[in-house]
Design a protein around this motif. Structure first.
Motif, PDB file in Angstrom:
ATOM      1  N   ARG A   1       3.699   5.127  27.239  1.00 35.28           N
ATOM      2  CA  ARG A   1       3.110   4.815  25.937  1.00 35.28           C
ATOM      3  C   ARG A   1       2.311   6.002  25.421  1.00 35.28           C
ATOM      4  N   GLY A   2       2.365   6.180  24.136  1.00 38.96           N
ATOM      5  CA  GLY A   2       1.653   7.278  23.518  1.00 38.96           C
ATOM      6  C   GLY A   2       0.431   6.777  22.775  1.00 38.96           C
ATOM      7  N   ALA A   3      -0.606   7.543  22.832  1.00 38.37           N
ATOM      8  CA  ALA A   3      -1.817   7.240  22.080  1.00 38.37           C
ATOM      9  C   ALA A   3      -2.103   8.431  21.176  1.00 38.37           C
ATOM     10  N   TYR A   4      -2.754   8.163  20.086  1.00 36.78           N
ATOM     11  CA  TYR A   4      -2.981   9.187  19.074  1.00 36.78           C
ATOM     12  C   TYR A   4      -4.473   9.379  18.830  1.00 36.78           C
ATOM     13  N   ARG A   5      -4.818  10.615  18.483  1.00 37.35           N
ATOM     14  CA  ARG A   5      -6.187  10.951  18.113  1.00 37.35           C
ATOM     15  C   ARG A   5      -6.115  11.953  16.971  1.00 37.35           C
TER      16      ARG A   5
ATOM     17  N   ARG B   1       0.860  -1.183   0.000  1.00 33.15           N
ATOM     18  CA  ARG B   1       0.000   0.000   0.000  1.00 33.15           C
ATOM     19  C   ARG B   1       0.891   1.226   0.000  1.00 33.15           C
ATOM     20  N   SER B   2       0.431   2.269  -0.654  1.00 29.69           N
ATOM     21  CA  SER B   2       1.199   3.515  -0.674  1.00 29.69           C
ATOM     22  C   SER B   2       1.113   4.180   0.689  1.00 29.69           C
ATOM     23  N   ALA B   3       2.051   5.100   0.943  1.00 28.15           N
ATOM     24  CA  ALA B   3       2.035   5.825   2.216  1.00 28.15           C
ATOM     25  C   ALA B   3       0.729   6.595   2.365  1.00 28.15           C
ATOM     26  N   GLY B   4       0.232   7.181   1.285  1.00 28.42           N
ATOM     27  CA  GLY B   4      -1.026   7.917   1.339  1.00 28.42           C
ATOM     28  C   GLY B   4      -2.197   7.022   1.695  1.00 28.42           C
ATOM     29  N   GLU B   5      -2.199   5.832   1.151  1.00 29.58           N
ATOM     30  CA  GLU B   5      -3.268   4.872   1.450  1.00 29.58           C
ATOM     31  C   GLU B   5      -3.199   4.438   2.909  1.00 29.58           C
ATOM     32  N   LEU B   6      -1.991   4.198   3.400  1.00 29.17           N
ATOM     33  CA  LEU B   6      -1.829   3.818   4.804  1.00 29.17           C
ATOM     34  C   LEU B   6      -2.223   4.962   5.730  1.00 29.17           C
ATOM     35  N   GLU B   7      -1.855   6.183   5.377  1.00 27.02           N
ATOM     36  CA  GLU B   7      -2.250   7.340   6.181  1.00 27.02           C
ATOM     37  C   GLU B   7      -3.771   7.431   6.247  1.00 27.02           C
ATOM     38  N   SER B   8      -4.430   7.210   5.125  1.00 29.87           N
ATOM     39  CA  SER B   8      -5.893   7.263   5.087  1.00 29.87           C
ATOM     40  C   SER B   8      -6.505   6.177   5.959  1.00 29.87           C
ATOM     41  N   GLU B   9      -5.927   4.984   5.932  1.00 27.35           N
ATOM     42  CA  GLU B   9      -6.435   3.891   6.755  1.00 27.35           C
ATOM     43  C   GLU B   9      -6.264   4.189   8.245  1.00 27.35           C
ATOM     44  N   VAL B  10      -5.116   4.747   8.607  1.00 22.08           N
ATOM     45  CA  VAL B  10      -4.873   5.099  10.007  1.00 22.08           C
ATOM     46  C   VAL B  10      -5.838   6.185  10.453  1.00 22.08           C
ATOM     47  N   LEU B  11      -6.015   7.214   9.637  1.00 25.48           N
ATOM     48  CA  LEU B  11      -6.959   8.280   9.985  1.00 25.48           C
ATOM     49  C   LEU B  11      -8.378   7.739  10.103  1.00 25.48           C
TER      50      LEU B  11
ATOM     51  N   THR C   1       5.727   0.068  10.896  1.00 23.21           N
ATOM     52  CA  THR C   1       5.090   0.788   9.796  1.00 23.21           C
ATOM     53  C   THR C   1       3.998   1.705  10.337  1.00 23.21           C
ATOM     54  N   VAL C   2       3.182   1.178  11.258  1.00 21.20           N
ATOM     55  CA  VAL C   2       2.124   1.985  11.865  1.00 21.20           C
ATOM     56  C   VAL C   2       2.737   3.172  12.598  1.00 21.20           C
ATOM     57  N   HIS C   3       3.805   2.918  13.343  1.00 18.02           N
ATOM     58  CA  HIS C   3       4.468   3.986  14.097  1.00 18.02           C
ATOM     59  C   HIS C   3       5.020   5.051  13.152  1.00 18.02           C
ATOM     60  N   THR C   4       5.604   4.643  12.043  1.00 14.67           N
ATOM     61  CA  THR C   4       6.133   5.585  11.054  1.00 14.67           C
ATOM     62  C   THR C   4       5.013   6.430  10.450  1.00 14.67           C
ATOM     63  N   ILE C   5       3.896   5.795  10.114  1.00 17.88           N
ATOM     64  CA  ILE C   5       2.761   6.523   9.551  1.00 17.88           C
ATOM     65  C   ILE C   5       2.234   7.534  10.569  1.00 17.88           C
TER      66      ILE C   5
ATOM     67  N   LEU D   1      -5.864   6.105  20.390  1.00 10.27           N
ATOM     68  CA  LEU D   1      -5.401   4.730  20.206  1.00 10.27           C
ATOM     69  C   LEU D   1      -3.883   4.667  20.163  1.00 10.27           C
ATOM     70  N   THR D   2      -3.341   3.593  20.688  1.00  8.17           N
ATOM     71  CA  THR D   2      -1.899   3.357  20.613  1.00  8.17           C
ATOM     72  C   THR D   2      -1.565   2.770  19.242  1.00  8.17           C
ATOM     73  N   PRO D   3      -0.301   2.815  18.855  1.00 14.60           N
ATOM     74  CA  PRO D   3       0.078   2.183  17.585  1.00 14.60           C
ATOM     75  C   PRO D   3      -0.322   0.707  17.529  1.00 14.60           C
ATOM     76  N   ALA D   4      -0.187  -0.009  18.638  1.00 11.40           N
ATOM     77  CA  ALA D   4      -0.550  -1.430  18.663  1.00 11.40           C
ATOM     78  C   ALA D   4      -2.047  -1.621  18.434  1.00 11.40           C
ATOM     79  N   GLU D   5      -2.868  -0.744  19.010  1.00 11.93           N
ATOM     80  CA  GLU D   5      -4.313  -0.846  18.811  1.00 11.93           C
ATOM     81  C   GLU D   5      -4.685  -0.541  17.357  1.00 11.93           C
ATOM     82  N   ILE D   6      -4.019   0.429  16.771  1.00 10.57           N
ATOM     83  CA  ILE D   6      -4.271   0.767  15.369  1.00 10.57           C
ATOM     84  C   ILE D   6      -3.829  -0.396  14.488  1.00 10.57           C
ATOM     85  N   GLN D   7      -2.693  -0.973  14.781  1.00 12.52           N
ATOM     86  CA  GLN D   7      -2.177  -2.120  14.021  1.00 12.52           C
ATOM     87  C   GLN D   7      -3.181  -3.262  14.054  1.00 12.52           C
TER      88      GLN D   7
END
Length: 127
Positions: free
Chosen positions: A72-76, A13-23, A50-54, A33-39
């Motif tokens: 641990r960091g969580a993202y929103r 998947r392209s970086a843009g596609e992965l960014e869209s999936e994470v968002l 990869t999730v952490h990089t995105i 959510l933490t990177p592990a939860e998003i993964q």
């Protein structure tokens, strides 16, 4: 999710596609959510790194916020989907040589429902 290519290998998947999936994953919940939860939510064999990089890229672009909880960091998301789409539309209009012509082309492609919503937003319920 990534599919398989003609030789049976996983397609990347392209970086843009992965960014869209994470968002999209972040927009689907009210919680940070933490990177592990998003993964786990995205699945598809996506590596934690990869999730952490995105997430780092999205953070650097101002699209996600990082909540620090101990070690641990969580993202929103920093913006909801509608805000991000509206910003992209404004940027697209600003890039072109004739934003009015671009806007006219955009409006002529609206569905009847979208056109009615636009008329309501602009305060006119004309024909």
């Amino acid at each position: 999710m990534a599919g398989t290519g003609p030789h049976g290998r996983a397609e990347r998947r392209s970086a843009g596609e992965l960014e869209s999936e994470v968002l999209a994953t972040l927009w689907a919940t009210a919680d940070a959510l933490t990177p592990a939860e998003i993964q786990a939510e995205i699945g598809g064999g996506l590596a934690y790194n990869t999730v952490h990089t995105i997430l780092k890229r999205l953070y650097d672009k101002g699209l996600v916020l990082r909540d620090v909880d101990g070690r641990r960091g969580a993202y929103r998301p920093a913006k909801d989907a509608a805000q991000l789409t509206a910003e992209a539309m404004h940027e697209a209009l600003d890039r072109g040589p004739d934003p009015i012509a671009a806007l006219q082309q955009f409006v002529t492609g609206l569905s009847r429902q979208e056109e009615a919503a636009l008329r309501d937003l602009l305060g006119g319920n004309g024909p």
